[in-house]
Design a protein around this motif. Structure first.
Motif, short mmCIF file in Angstrom:
data_model
loop_
_atom_site.label_atom_id
_atom_site.label_comp_id
_atom_site.label_asym_id
_atom_site.label_seq_id
_atom_site.Cartn_x
_atom_site.Cartn_y
_atom_site.Cartn_z
N ARG A 227 21.44 -26.15 8.95
CA ARG A 227 21.72 -25.08 7.99
C ARG A 227 20.63 -25.03 6.93
NH1 ARG A 227 28.21 -25.54 6.67
NH2 ARG A 227 28.93 -25.44 8.84
N PHE A 228 20.41 -23.83 6.42
CA PHE A 228 19.43 -23.68 5.35
C PHE A 228 19.95 -24.34 4.08
CE2 PHE A 228 16.14 -21.91 2.82
CZ PHE A 228 16.72 -21.58 1.61
N GLY A 229 19.05 -25.04 3.42
CA GLY A 229 19.42 -25.67 2.15
C GLY A 229 18.21 -26.29 1.50
N LEU A 230 18.25 -26.38 0.19
CA LEU A 230 17.14 -27.01 -0.53
C LEU A 230 17.49 -28.43 -0.96
CD1 LEU A 230 15.91 -24.01 -2.69
CD2 LEU A 230 14.98 -24.86 -0.55
N TYR B 69 26.09 -33.94 2.81
CA TYR B 69 26.72 -34.81 3.81
C TYR B 69 27.26 -33.98 4.98
CZ TYR B 69 29.84 -38.21 5.92
OH TYR B 69 30.47 -39.04 6.81
N GLY B 70 26.92 -34.43 6.19
CA GLY B 70 27.41 -33.75 7.39
C GLY B 70 26.56 -32.59 7.84
N GLU B 71 25.49 -32.28 7.13
CA GLU B 71 24.63 -31.16 7.50
C GLU B 71 23.28 -31.68 8.00
OE1 GLU B 71 26.30 -27.82 4.34
OE2 GLU B 71 24.20 -28.46 4.27
N THR B 72 22.65 -30.91 8.84
CA THR B 72 21.31 -31.23 9.34
C THR B 72 20.34 -30.25 8.71
OG1 THR B 72 22.21 -32.00 11.44
CG2 THR B 72 19.87 -31.46 11.38
N PRO B 73 19.24 -30.75 8.11
CA PRO B 73 18.30 -29.82 7.47
C PRO B 73 17.63 -28.90 8.47
CG PRO B 73 17.37 -32.04 7.62
CD PRO B 73 18.79 -32.16 8.02
N GLY C 226 6.30 -26.19 12.80
CA GLY C 226 7.70 -26.53 13.04
C GLY C 226 8.02 -27.96 12.67
N MET C 227 7.22 -28.55 11.75
CA MET C 227 7.38 -29.96 11.39
C MET C 227 7.78 -30.14 9.92
SD MET C 227 3.91 -31.29 13.30
CE MET C 227 4.06 -32.98 12.74
N PHE C 228 8.25 -29.08 9.28
CA PHE C 228 8.58 -29.18 7.86
C PHE C 228 9.92 -28.52 7.59
CE2 PHE C 228 6.65 -30.65 4.01
CZ PHE C 228 7.28 -29.97 2.99
N TYR C 229 10.70 -29.14 6.69
CA TYR C 229 12.07 -28.68 6.42
C TYR C 229 12.17 -27.97 5.07
CZ TYR C 229 13.16 -31.77 10.31
OH TYR C 229 13.18 -32.37 11.54
N TRP C 230 13.16 -27.09 5.00
CA TRP C 230 13.38 -26.34 3.76
C TRP C 230 13.70 -27.26 2.58
CZ3 TRP C 230 11.88 -21.74 2.65
CH2 TRP C 230 11.78 -20.76 3.64
N VAL C 231 14.34 -28.37 2.86
CA VAL C 231 14.73 -29.25 1.76
C VAL C 231 13.51 -29.82 1.03
CG1 VAL C 231 16.96 -29.92 2.70
CG2 VAL C 231 14.90 -31.20 3.36
N ASN C 232 12.35 -29.79 1.67
CA ASN C 232 11.14 -30.32 1.04
C ASN C 232 10.18 -29.22 0.57
OD1 ASN C 232 11.84 -33.01 1.36
ND2 ASN C 232 11.03 -33.10 3.44
N ILE C 233 10.65 -28.01 0.50
CA ILE C 233 9.77 -26.91 0.12
C ILE C 233 9.30 -27.03 -1.32
CG2 ILE C 233 11.46 -25.25 -0.77
CD1 ILE C 233 8.60 -24.53 1.75
N TRP C 234 10.00 -27.88 -2.11
CA TRP C 234 9.57 -28.12 -3.50
C TRP C 234 8.17 -28.72 -3.57
CZ3 TRP C 234 8.44 -33.18 -4.54
CH2 TRP C 234 9.00 -34.15 -3.70
N PHE C 235 7.68 -29.30 -2.49
CA PHE C 235 6.32 -29.83 -2.45
C PHE C 235 5.31 -28.79 -2.95
CE2 PHE C 235 8.01 -33.37 -0.58
CZ PHE C 235 7.18 -34.14 0.23
#
Length: 642
Positions: free
Chosen positions: A510-513, A517-521, A588-597
């Motif tokens: 799921r999309f998320g920043l 718990y229980g979710e996959t980035p 395809g090697m980067f997740y939305w949760v790390n977009i703060w980079f």
């Protein structure tokens, strides 16, 4: 009911301390009225006047408005006026614009420079005993250096650029210290070499800083010599001329600037008061700080004005600690008289001595046991100054002091060598910079260590590491070809399992920043765009190139991480991380949760390496070197064949 009038003359350290104490201790006594009279509407932090004279801070940094100091003291009235006389018998203070009767009087008018009758000091020398003095010195030096920069005659130029301080007490050494720090800026602004500016201290005694022990004074002297200051000891000045000073030896030193800090005497206005005086015209007081002969009139003397021998032939020193101590003694005895309790005798408490030599170096002796120099001595001086604001209960000016000394400073002229300057650096991004660099460091180290043990380097570079013969990039054309029926079957089964796993992950992702718990980035891109795939295929056409690039990229990430942490080429390093994040996203090697980079890197590109980072020195050096190479070195005057 008749009011009890307490008049305090002088808003220096002693006057402010006495008024504060009286106001606090007598605030419940509505019959008491306290009047503070000074010729200025502000209190000057006299111990920091050299900072104004030396161009480090602006006047408001050491000028504290009396209204701000006493705004909550309803029993204090402030008068800006000049005292002309004291009618001791009728108990009236006369000023230029009024008269103030008193029941108790505290005289804290301070001191003034003592030229010991040396010819020419008043006419041609500068003193440092008031804000007017400090500004006059500052303006004179600024103007003199600007004119000297345009002076073609080398002898006249040398004379103009020779600055002499007479006296090696605290004031003199602190003044020369400011000139040491200011010299580079003066030279740069006027396009001359700092080596052309001569700084000199002339002292009649055989030693300097005689309030300190010889070891501490020796450290100060060594620092002055390292900075190129000329020290002339056992060399009295016998005459000050318009463009030279004459020494007792007969030597004449050409200069247009002599700053006289050789001595202090009592305020000359008190000569009209007709009270008993001693050395340097200081008014004699008893152990209660009452003026000798006028105990019945309840006249007290405090600060630099008082002459009270704590020990035989040794009067109270003319320093801040004595000023505050004598003021508290006088105030306590007035309170005791009003409350009809026992009076207190004066006992000096001198916790130590400190002298700053510019903004970055100082020496200090505390409690006769602790001896500090350099950074720690300057830190202690700032702590003592901050304590002063606490003592006078002025949070406002404590804050202003911090801002002026640590943040509103230029040319690195503070204890932190400019790192905290809000003008040139982004101080508060330093923790973020270090954290961001650490994140990249961890990621790069994971690629080096693989499945090994962090604490056992011999297990690094094995399984899971990017330094093996296994390609880490998930690009289809880089996977090993499989042959044989068994291999084909296994490949087919593996492909089916991978597809099922991908489908399962896709359903859960799921999309998320932030992680929940229980979710996959979710990855930013599920698969590479065709245009980017063609670029990657060109860059990594086969396994051999891919293995080289993944090792190179790991080392590259490690270097970027270290560069960001230590603040080296931070604009470039953070710009590169944005590019890398973009490539990882497209791969395809980067997740939305790390977009703060990306956003952290953008913020850190705003000069973050110049605060507690190597960019503070490296970038100016590069700019200076390239500037000199491209434009040449500027001069104050361009002459033929220059």
């Amino acid at each position: 009911m008749t009011k009890t009038d307490i008049v305090v003359v002088g808003a220096g350290y002693a006057g402010v301390a006495a008024t504060k104490m009286l106001s606090k201790k007598l605030k419940k006594n509505s019959d008491v009225r306290i009047t503070l009279i000074d010729r200025h509407s502000y209190h000057t932090m006299m111990t920091e006047l050299h900072e104004v004279a030396g161009g480090r801070v602006e006047p408001e940094a050491v000028q504290y408005d009396l209204q701000r100091l006493f705004c909550r003291r309803k029993n204090v009235q402030l008068i800006t006026d000049t005292v002309t006389n004291v009618d001791k018998e009728n108990k009236i203070v006369h000023t230029k614009n009024g008269n103030y009767p008193f029941d108790y009087l505290i005289l804290g008018m301070g001191g003034e420079p003592n030229d010991f009758g040396t010819p020419g000091v008043k006419e041609h020398g500068f003193t440092l005993w008031s804000m007017e003095d400090a500004l006059e010195i500052r303006e004179h030096i600024t103007r003199t250096v600007a004119l000297a920069a345009l002076e073609p005659d080398p002898e006249v130029r040398k004379k103009m650029l020779t600055f002499v301080v007479c006296g090696s007490g605290f004031t003199g050494i602190e003044m020369i210290g400011e000139l040491i720090d200011w010299k580079a800026r003066l030279a740069r602004d006027n396009k001359i070499s700092p080596n052309e500016i001569t700084l000199m201290v002339v002292e009649a005694m055989p030693t300097i800083l005689n309030m300190l022990n010889r070891k501490d004074a020796g450290k100060a002297e060594a620092y002055l010599l390292r900075k190129g200051v000329k020290l002339l000891k056992e060399t009295p000045i016998v005459e000050v001329q318009a463009e030279a000073i004459v020494l007792k030896s007969g030597e004449i030193i050409p200069t247009q600037t002599l700053i006289w800090t050789a001595g202090v005497k009592a305020n000359s206005d008190t000569a009209e008061f007709g009270m008993e005086s001693a050395r340097a015209h200081r008014l004699v007081a008893n152990e209660y700080m009452q003026a000798k002969g006028y105990e019945a009139q309840q006249i007290y003397v405090v600060g630099d004005l008082v002459y009270y021998e704590e020990f035989e032939n040794t009067p109270t020193p003319q320093i801040v600690q004595a000023a505050e101590g004598t003021a508290h003694c006088a105030a306590a005895n007035i309170i005791a008289d009003i409350n009809q309790t026992e009076k207190h005798t004066y006992k000096g408490k001198y916790q130590g001595f400190m002298v700053s030599i510019g903004a970055k170096y100082g020496v200090a002796a505390l409690f006769d046991k602790i001896h500090l120099s350099g950074f720690f001595a300057m830190l202690m001086k700032h702590i003592v100054n901050l304590k002063y604001f606490f003592d006078i209960r002025s949070g406002y000016y404590m804050f202003q002091y911090i801002m002026h000394e640590f943040f509103h400073i230029k040319d690195e002229r503070n204890i932190m060598r400019g790192h905290t300057s809000r003008y040139g650096n982004v101080l508060w991004s330093v923790p973020l910079r270090v954290f961001y660099g650490a994140v990249w460091l961890v990621e790069s180290m994971k690629k080096i260590i693989g499945n090994g043990n962090v604490l056992k380097p011999n297990t690094w570079f094995g399984d899971g590491s990017w330094f093996t013969d296994t390609v880490a990039f998930p690009f289809p054309w880089l996977q090993d070809a499989v042959t044989g029926a068994t291999g084909a079957a296994e490949a087919t089964a593996g492909a089916t399992g991978a597809a099922e796993t991908t489908e399962t992950v896709a359903e859960a992702a799921r999309f998320g920043l932030s992680y929940a718990y229980g979710e996959t980035p979710m990855t930013v891109f599920e698969s590479m765009p065709k245009w980017f795939e063609s670029i990657m295929q060109f860059m990594m056409p086969n396994k051999e190139v891919a293995l080289f690039l993944q090792k190179f990229m790991t080392i590259f990430e490690l270097l970027i991480a270290l560069a960001i942490i230590v603040g080296l080429f931070t604009w470039l390093a953070n710009g590169v991380t944005i590019v890398l994040v973009g490539m990882f996203c497209l791969s395809g090697m980067f997740y939305w949760v790390n977009i703060w980079f990306v956003f952290v890197a953008l913020a850190l590109m705003n000069g973050s390496g110049r605060a507690f980072g190597l960019d503070k020195w490296v970038i100016p050096w590069i700019q200076r070197t390239l500037g000199n190479w491209w434009y040449g070195k500027p001069k104050s005057r361009y002459e033929a064949n220059s």
